[in-house]
Scaffold this motif. Structure first.
Motif, short mmCIF file in Angstrom:
data_model
loop_
_atom_site.label_atom_id
_atom_site.label_comp_id
_atom_site.label_asym_id
_atom_site.label_seq_id
_atom_site.Cartn_x
_atom_site.Cartn_y
_atom_site.Cartn_z
N PRO A 186 0.79 -1.25 0.00
CA PRO A 186 0.00 0.00 0.00
C PRO A 186 0.81 1.28 0.00
CG PRO A 186 -0.98 -1.59 1.48
CD PRO A 186 0.32 -2.18 1.04
N TYR A 190 0.47 4.26 -2.86
CA TYR A 190 0.17 5.66 -2.58
C TYR A 190 1.18 6.60 -3.23
CZ TYR A 190 -0.50 10.04 -0.08
OH TYR A 190 -0.70 11.37 0.21
N CYS A 214 -3.49 -7.34 -0.27
CA CYS A 214 -3.60 -5.89 -0.08
C CYS A 214 -4.45 -5.19 -1.14
CB CYS A 214 -2.21 -5.26 -0.08
SG CYS A 214 -1.21 -5.66 1.38
N ALA A 217 -6.82 -2.57 0.40
CA ALA A 217 -6.01 -1.49 0.96
C ALA A 217 -5.35 -0.67 -0.15
CB ALA A 217 -4.94 -2.05 1.90
N ASN A 218 -4.85 -1.34 -1.18
CA ASN A 218 -4.21 -0.64 -2.28
C ASN A 218 -5.20 0.25 -3.02
OD1 ASN A 218 -1.73 -1.72 -1.74
ND2 ASN A 218 -1.81 -3.29 -3.32
N MET A 221 -5.78 3.30 -0.84
CA MET A 221 -4.61 4.19 -0.83
C MET A 221 -4.48 4.95 -2.15
SD MET A 221 -3.36 4.17 2.13
CE MET A 221 -1.76 4.95 1.94
#
Length: 526
Positions: A186, A190, A214, A217-218, A221
């Motif tokens: 992540p 970002y 992820c 989450a990725n 982000m």
């Protein structure tokens, strides 16, 4: 008020179908597409029309339906290196699909350009530019998926950026950065997304895979870094370990990041329904631990947690479960306190103080039985029967005096029961079915409502060696009367005896609610 908007592209029907053991019929695809439109997604990626007849047929069939919001998108690749744009089958199959939106993927990792595609970096830039420009000239909105972008950026950032700049120059409406290998953490997502956002003027998006767990989450982000377009699948199905799960992403964008997504709060209430539909079509049991929509997403087992949630729900719940179409659940087990029993009994209209000594006795019996192999978090109705007996709310409707099973060579079984002084014999497919039939035949003479009860799930588990006892089996049975479902358990050294125990509890629980507590009458009148 929401701060900004983020559009959602659902690729369940295309990237999701590439997952192992996943296959959609044409009717499946239509059904899911209509549900996605009702959910409010912005784009439905229907498939790759140049790759198989089923996808081509989908684009024809979906035109028979009026969608309220979603735009159907056709997927394809940039042109082949040895063909002109006018002769390329992938580009022209998108045009023939007669859609408003094209999703076009192209190479952005120099490794793929030189070692896989076998062209020069300059040639690949021309391929990307020409392919997008060709589709734009036919009036299509083009979403360019920069394949392996994050891997490419880490190895050769200048070239990766030159690819997406070429796509922007060609007129791409959205440029999606793909973590195709699913291996980017992540914090890198970002930083890289932020640099691209500062470089390009066109809307950018994220397409994440879940190879290191992820993907969700990725995606979040990337949005934090400026992406305003998110691609994913329902329940995270897809290649290898899957794609980003939109069922988790959508409510997080709305509820945690205050972003305008789909139809806002109205869409959230449909998430569980959509999730279940896809599981059902695929024949996959729903994941009970799936965030937001899973059966256990708002399940509380520890007594301390239950006591707190009954007083102040947000003490242990990050959102109100009803926002996403889910429910709170309290689990009864050896870890429970009396608050767990109180919560169940309240639903049955029984108000009792959690300090009531009768509840303590009931809980002690429950814990003793769990030590012998029961698991009441799976079969809570059997535990409720124990509590009803201790509290004095129980009335004995079923007195099983005798039972026996005879297995025939034909594969059929004969069940013999004596219940409430009634002797009954029935033939069934297997011993459990035979006993079930015999029990019903005997009980329905006095309790005709038993005919409403159906057995819908039957499971046998070996809990292993139980301390100071021989090995036992645990049988869990789920019942329904068409309005509510409940599960009971039986534990014994004999699988048939354990099944009989669970059957009796299941029918007994129904009669307690129907006859003694009048709970079902209240539910039916709602």
């Amino acid at each position: 008020m929401f701060k900004k908007s983020v559009e959602i592209l659902d690729t369940t029907l295309r990237d999701g179908s590439q997952g192992a053991n996943i296959s959609f019929t044409l009717n499946d695809k239509i059904k899911i597409a209509l549900m996605l439109d009702e959910l409010g997604v912005d784009y439905i990626e229907g498939g790759w029309p140049g790759s198989n007849p089923k996808d081509e047929e989908f684009f024809k069939e979906i035109k028979k339906y009026s969608l309220s919001k979603a735009k159907i998108a056709a997927f394809g690749s940039t042109k082949r290196k040895d063909l002109s744009i006018y002769d390329d089958p992938s580009l022209n199959s998108i045009i023939k699909a007669d859609v408003d939106v094209a999703v076009l993927f192209g190479k952005s990792w120099s490794l793929h350009v030189t070692d896989v595609l076998k062209v020069s970096k300059e040639e690949n830039l021309d391929i990307v530019y020409d392919s997008i420009a060709y589709l734009k000239s036919h009036g299509l909105k083009v979403i360019f998926d920069a394949e392996h972008f994050y891997q490419g950026f880490k190895e050769d950032p200048d070239y990766a950026l030159s690819v997406v700049k070429a796509a922007e120059s060609a007129g791409a409406d959205v440029i999606t950065l793909a973590d195709t290998n699913g291996g980017t953490p992540p914090f890198e997502i970002y930083e890289i997304t932020k640099k691209v956002r500062e470089t390009l003027h066109v809307k950018i998006g994220i397409h994440a895979h879940n190879d290191i767990g992820c993907a969700v989450a990725n995606s979040l982000m990337a949005v934090k870094a400026g992406a305003r377009h998110v691609q994913g699948t329902i329940n995270g199905i897809g290649e290898r370990t899957g794609n980003a799960d939109l069922i988790q992403i959508i409510p997080t964008l709305i509820l945690k990041m205050n972003l305008n997504v789909l139809n806002g709060y109205q869409s959230l209430k449909k998430l569980r329904e959509v999730s279940r539909l896809v599981y059902e079509i695929l024949g996959i049991p729903p994941n009970p631990y799936q965030p937001y929509v899973g059966d256990n997403a708002f399940a509380h087992k520890a007594g301390v947690h239950v006591d707190a949630v009954m007083k102040v729900p947000r003490a242990y719940e990050h959102i109100d479960p009803s926002l996403v179409g889910n429910d709170r659940k309290f689990v009864i087990s050896e870890l429970s306190g009396t608050a767990n029993l109180v919560s169940y009994l309240q639903k049955l209209g029984i108000i009792v103080d959690k300090k009531d000594e009768r509840l303590r006795k009931a809980l002690n019996k429950i814990k003793e039985l769990e030590a012998k192999g029961y698991s009441f978090d799976v079969g809570p109705a059997s535990a409720i029967l124990i509590a009803l007996k201790e509290l004095g709310y129980y009335e004995n409707y079923i007195n099983l005096e005798y039972w026996k099973v005879i297995n025939e060579n034909s594969g059929l079984s004969i069940g013999i029961v004596k219940v409430n002084s009634q002797l009954e014999v029935a033939e069934g497919v297997g011993p459990v079915n035979a006993i079930d039939k015999a029990l019903r035949m005997a009980l329905q003479r006095v309790f005709p409502e038993i005919s409403n009860v159906k057995l819908i799930d039957y499971r046998v588990i070996l809990p292993g060696e139980i301390k100071n006892t021989e090995s036992v089996v645990r049988v869990t049975i789920e019942f329904t009367d068409g309005k509510i479902n409940w599960r009971t358990e039986g534990v014994s050294k004999s699988v048939i005896e354990a099944s009989v125990m669970a059957l009796i509890d299941g029918l007994d629980y129904y009669l307690q609610l129907k006859k003694r507590l009048k709970v079902l009458d209240n539910i039916y009148s709602m």
